[in-house]
Structures are given as C-alpha cells and as structure tokens.
Design an enzyme around this catalytic site. Sequence first.
Site, PDB file in Angstrom:
ATOM      1  N   ARG A  51       0.705  -1.122  -0.011  1.00  0.00           N
ATOM      2  CA  ARG A  51       0.052  -0.056   0.103  1.00  0.00           C
ATOM      3  C   ARG A  51       0.873   1.124   0.140  1.00  0.00           C
ATOM      4  O   ARG A  51       0.576   2.126  -0.825  1.00  0.00           O
ATOM      5  CB  ARG A  51      -1.091   0.244   1.139  1.00  0.00           C
ATOM      6  CG  ARG A  51      -2.323  -0.542   1.175  1.00  0.00           C
ATOM      7  CD  ARG A  51      -2.628  -1.083   2.503  1.00  0.00           C
ATOM      8  NE  ARG A  51      -1.463  -2.072   2.971  1.00  0.00           N
ATOM      9  CZ  ARG A  51      -1.602  -3.177   2.176  1.00  0.00           C
ATOM     10  NH1 ARG A  51      -2.910  -3.720   1.393  1.00  0.00           N
ATOM     11  NH2 ARG A  51      -0.893  -4.224   2.470  1.00  0.00           N
ATOM     12  N   THR A  52       1.735   1.201   0.997  1.00  0.00           N
ATOM     13  CA  THR A  52       2.421   2.473   1.317  1.00  0.00           C
ATOM     14  C   THR A  52       3.117   3.129  -0.042  1.00  0.00           C
ATOM     15  O   THR A  52       3.062   4.061  -0.621  1.00  0.00           O
ATOM     16  CB  THR A  52       3.364   2.537   2.395  1.00  0.00           C
ATOM     17  OG1 THR A  52       2.596   2.144   3.489  1.00  0.00           O
ATOM     18  CG2 THR A  52       3.749   3.859   2.566  1.00  0.00           C
ATOM     19  N   LYS A  80      25.669  -3.418  -0.252  1.00  0.00           N
ATOM     20  CA  LYS A  80      26.880  -3.395  -0.485  1.00  0.00           C
ATOM     21  C   LYS A  80      27.367  -2.572   0.836  1.00  0.00           C
ATOM     22  O   LYS A  80      28.766  -2.323   1.180  1.00  0.00           O
ATOM     23  CB  LYS A  80      27.353  -2.578  -1.698  1.00  0.00           C
ATOM     24  CG  LYS A  80      26.913  -3.345  -3.115  1.00  0.00           C
ATOM     25  CD  LYS A  80      27.408  -2.311  -4.323  1.00  0.00           C
ATOM     26  CE  LYS A  80      26.536  -2.695  -5.234  1.00  0.00           C
ATOM     27  NZ  LYS A  80      26.416  -1.485  -6.276  1.00  0.00           N
ATOM     28  N   ARG A 101      10.743   3.758   3.817  1.00  0.00           N
ATOM     29  CA  ARG A 101      10.558   2.790   4.876  1.00  0.00           C
ATOM     30  C   ARG A 101      11.914   2.081   5.196  1.00  0.00           C
ATOM     31  O   ARG A 101      12.593   1.868   4.202  1.00  0.00           O
ATOM     32  CB  ARG A 101       9.528   1.896   4.056  1.00  0.00           C
ATOM     33  CG  ARG A 101       9.208   0.699   5.112  1.00  0.00           C
ATOM     34  CD  ARG A 101       8.166  -0.023   4.688  1.00  0.00           C
ATOM     35  NE  ARG A 101       6.771   0.529   4.935  1.00  0.00           N
ATOM     36  CZ  ARG A 101       5.620   0.104   5.141  1.00  0.00           C
ATOM     37  NH1 ARG A 101       5.616  -1.093   4.761  1.00  0.00           N
ATOM     38  NH2 ARG A 101       4.505   0.868   5.167  1.00  0.00           N
ATOM     39  N   HIS A 129       4.402   5.514  11.889  1.00  0.00           N
ATOM     40  CA  HIS A 129       4.165   5.763  10.320  1.00  0.00           C
ATOM     41  C   HIS A 129       3.131   6.764  10.150  1.00  0.00           C
ATOM     42  O   HIS A 129       1.882   6.648  10.081  1.00  0.00           O
ATOM     43  CB  HIS A 129       3.317   4.225  10.096  1.00  0.00           C
ATOM     44  CG  HIS A 129       3.069   4.025   8.626  1.00  0.00           C
ATOM     45  ND1 HIS A 129       3.195   4.649   7.729  1.00  0.00           N
ATOM     46  CD2 HIS A 129       2.753   2.514   8.043  1.00  0.00           C
ATOM     47  CE1 HIS A 129       2.986   3.965   6.503  1.00  0.00           C
ATOM     48  NE2 HIS A 129       2.753   2.804   6.889  1.00  0.00           N
TER      49      HIS A 129
HETATM   50  N1   CP Z   1      -0.367   0.039   5.799  1.00  0.00           N
HETATM   51  C1   CP Z   1       0.712  -0.340   5.330  1.00  0.00           C
HETATM   52  O1   CP Z   1       1.708   0.378   5.772  1.00  0.00           O
HETATM   53  O2   CP Z   1       1.149  -1.171   4.459  1.00  0.00           O
HETATM   54  P1   CP Z   1       2.010  -1.805   3.578  1.00  0.00           P
HETATM   55  O3   CP Z   1       3.023  -2.217   4.674  1.00  0.00           O
HETATM   56  O4   CP Z   1       1.551  -2.765   2.226  1.00  0.00           O
HETATM   57  O5   CP Z   1       2.715  -0.700   3.013  1.00  0.00           O
END
Ligand code: CP
Length: 306
Positions: A51-52, A80, A101, A129
């Site tokens: 999603r993100t 590396k 992320r 998040h």
């Molecule tokens: N909600 C969320 O962070 O989903 P993903 O891990 O798929 O990005």
Amino acid sequence: MKHLIDPLDLSVGEIDELIAVAQDIEQNPEKYAHLCEGKKLATLFYEPSTRTRLSFEAAMMNLGGKVLGFASADTSSAAKGESIADTIRVVSCFADICAMRHPKEGAPQVAAQFSGIPVINAGDGGHQHPTQTLTDLLTIRMLKGRLDHLTVGLCGDLKFGRTVHSQIKALSRYQGMRFVLISPEELRIPSYIREEVLHARGIPFQEVERMEPVLPKLDILYMTRVQRERFFNEEDYIRLKDTYILDKHKMQYARPDTYILHPLPRVNEISTEVDSDPRAAYFRQVQYGVYIRMALILKLLNIHAE
Ligand code: CP
C-alpha cells in the site's frame, strides 16, 4: 525545507488543511492532474510494502509527476554497505522528494539530516508511520464527519504496531478523544506512549484484553495484525497471532455507526465474511491514502492548486 518524520511534525491546523485538500482532490481530480509535472518522487523501501509504496507512486503519477526508487534493500547499494546518509545525498541529486521505509527506528530521521530534498517517513521499524495516520484521520473524518469527541478502540499488536503509536499521538491532540486499548498483556502499548502521550495530556483510556465487552462503546474499531517480523521468537508469534479474530458474530456487539478500520495487510484478524458489512471501511481507507499522500506531496513541495 520540511520533512515528515513524526505525526507531530504537522500541527493540527496543517493536518486539517491536508484533509481539506484531500477532500477537494477526491471531488476535483482534474484540478490536480498536472501540478507536479517535471517533479520526481523517489521511493526508498528497505522493507516490504504494498500500500504505502504503491499509493505514494500513484499519488505522484496522479499529480503528473514521475517516480523512481527501489522496493527492497537487496536491490540497492545498501546490500554493499552504503550508509543512509550517503544514499540520501545521492538520491537528492535524482529526485525532488522521497518516501523512505526502513526496518530501523529513526532511519528516516537520519536521512532528513543529510537530505537535500523533503523526506517522508513511510514507516520506521516498530516506531512511527505518519502517512498511515494521515490516511486514518482522513478516513475517520470522512466516515464520522469529525475528529473530536470520539471513542477509538485499537486492537491487536499495540506494542509493535507503528500505525497505532502514530495514531494515538495524532488523535490525542483533538478535543474529547478516548481510547480503548485491546491487546494481550504482552502486546500492550509501549510505556512512552502511555506516559508521554496519554498520561501527559490527560487523555482518558483503558487497557483491556477482551474485545466483546467494549465493542458497544466504540465509534471506531482499528484492528491490527500481530507483527511477525518484529518478534524475536516464532513460538511467541504463533501463540499470539490469532488472539483476536473479528467475525460476523462479534460484529453483532458493535453499534450500527461503529466503523472498522485496519491499516492492512490483514492476515487473520478480520474474517473475510466481515468485508461485506457496510461498517467495514478498510478498503475505502486505502483509497483515501492516495488522496492524502497527494495533498502531502503538494504541501512538502510547496505547490498550490490556485
Ligand atoms: N499499511 C501499510 O503500511 O501497508 P504496507 O506495509 O503494504 O505498505
């Protein structure tokens, strides 16, 4: 230059502005279709995501911009041994804004210190998040018409669930909020959230283990999965993973105006039989995630529709 590392990097007023822009984007997408022409978003994902990452990419494309990036540490020079500081200096030469992320808490904060472009925290370990929280806030506003005087139940892995930590931080700033924290003893919220956010701000909350008795109180039930990747011990994960399974039977305890949210991915904690219930809002939530990320990209790039 502004970054988004923690939900509190945005004031309540700024979040309200982002929500207003996201609502306008939903109604008038053509008004926004070319605002980011010539701009590039880099998605630096050292940890899995559906999603993100894809919603950030869809958001930039919807704005007329382009995207580049990597979807795992293995396919970048992190494999590396390149540092976050060097990677972000390099990416700053290629893109105008980036979403990162990382499995390590604080990695996007480090990146922001060395970056020449705005950095968005797209999830750092079990910590925060913030863009999921913006998604959640927009969803709650769309469903309930307000972000105050609500009782929000958060259920599942409240220890490792970064979406829960960010959401409590952000929602605690609105008037009249109450939280019901539903988890096994071992997966309760971290003490810094309990002490530095809830107690410090005098927010009413209760911590319970059973879901059914509290369901009738809730305006929102936010389900979360048990975060397998954060456990040190597979046996503990297996013992705890199915503690809560929301099914049709349990939904009978919830009010007609109680909405079910989930940041997704779902594993087993919401039965698929709940998906057709009009109170199940988790797939609508995903769509709202694109609108709010479009609004966020525009804000951080200082681009205005009019
Ligand atoms: N909600 C969320 O962070 O989903 P993903 O891990 O798929 O990005």
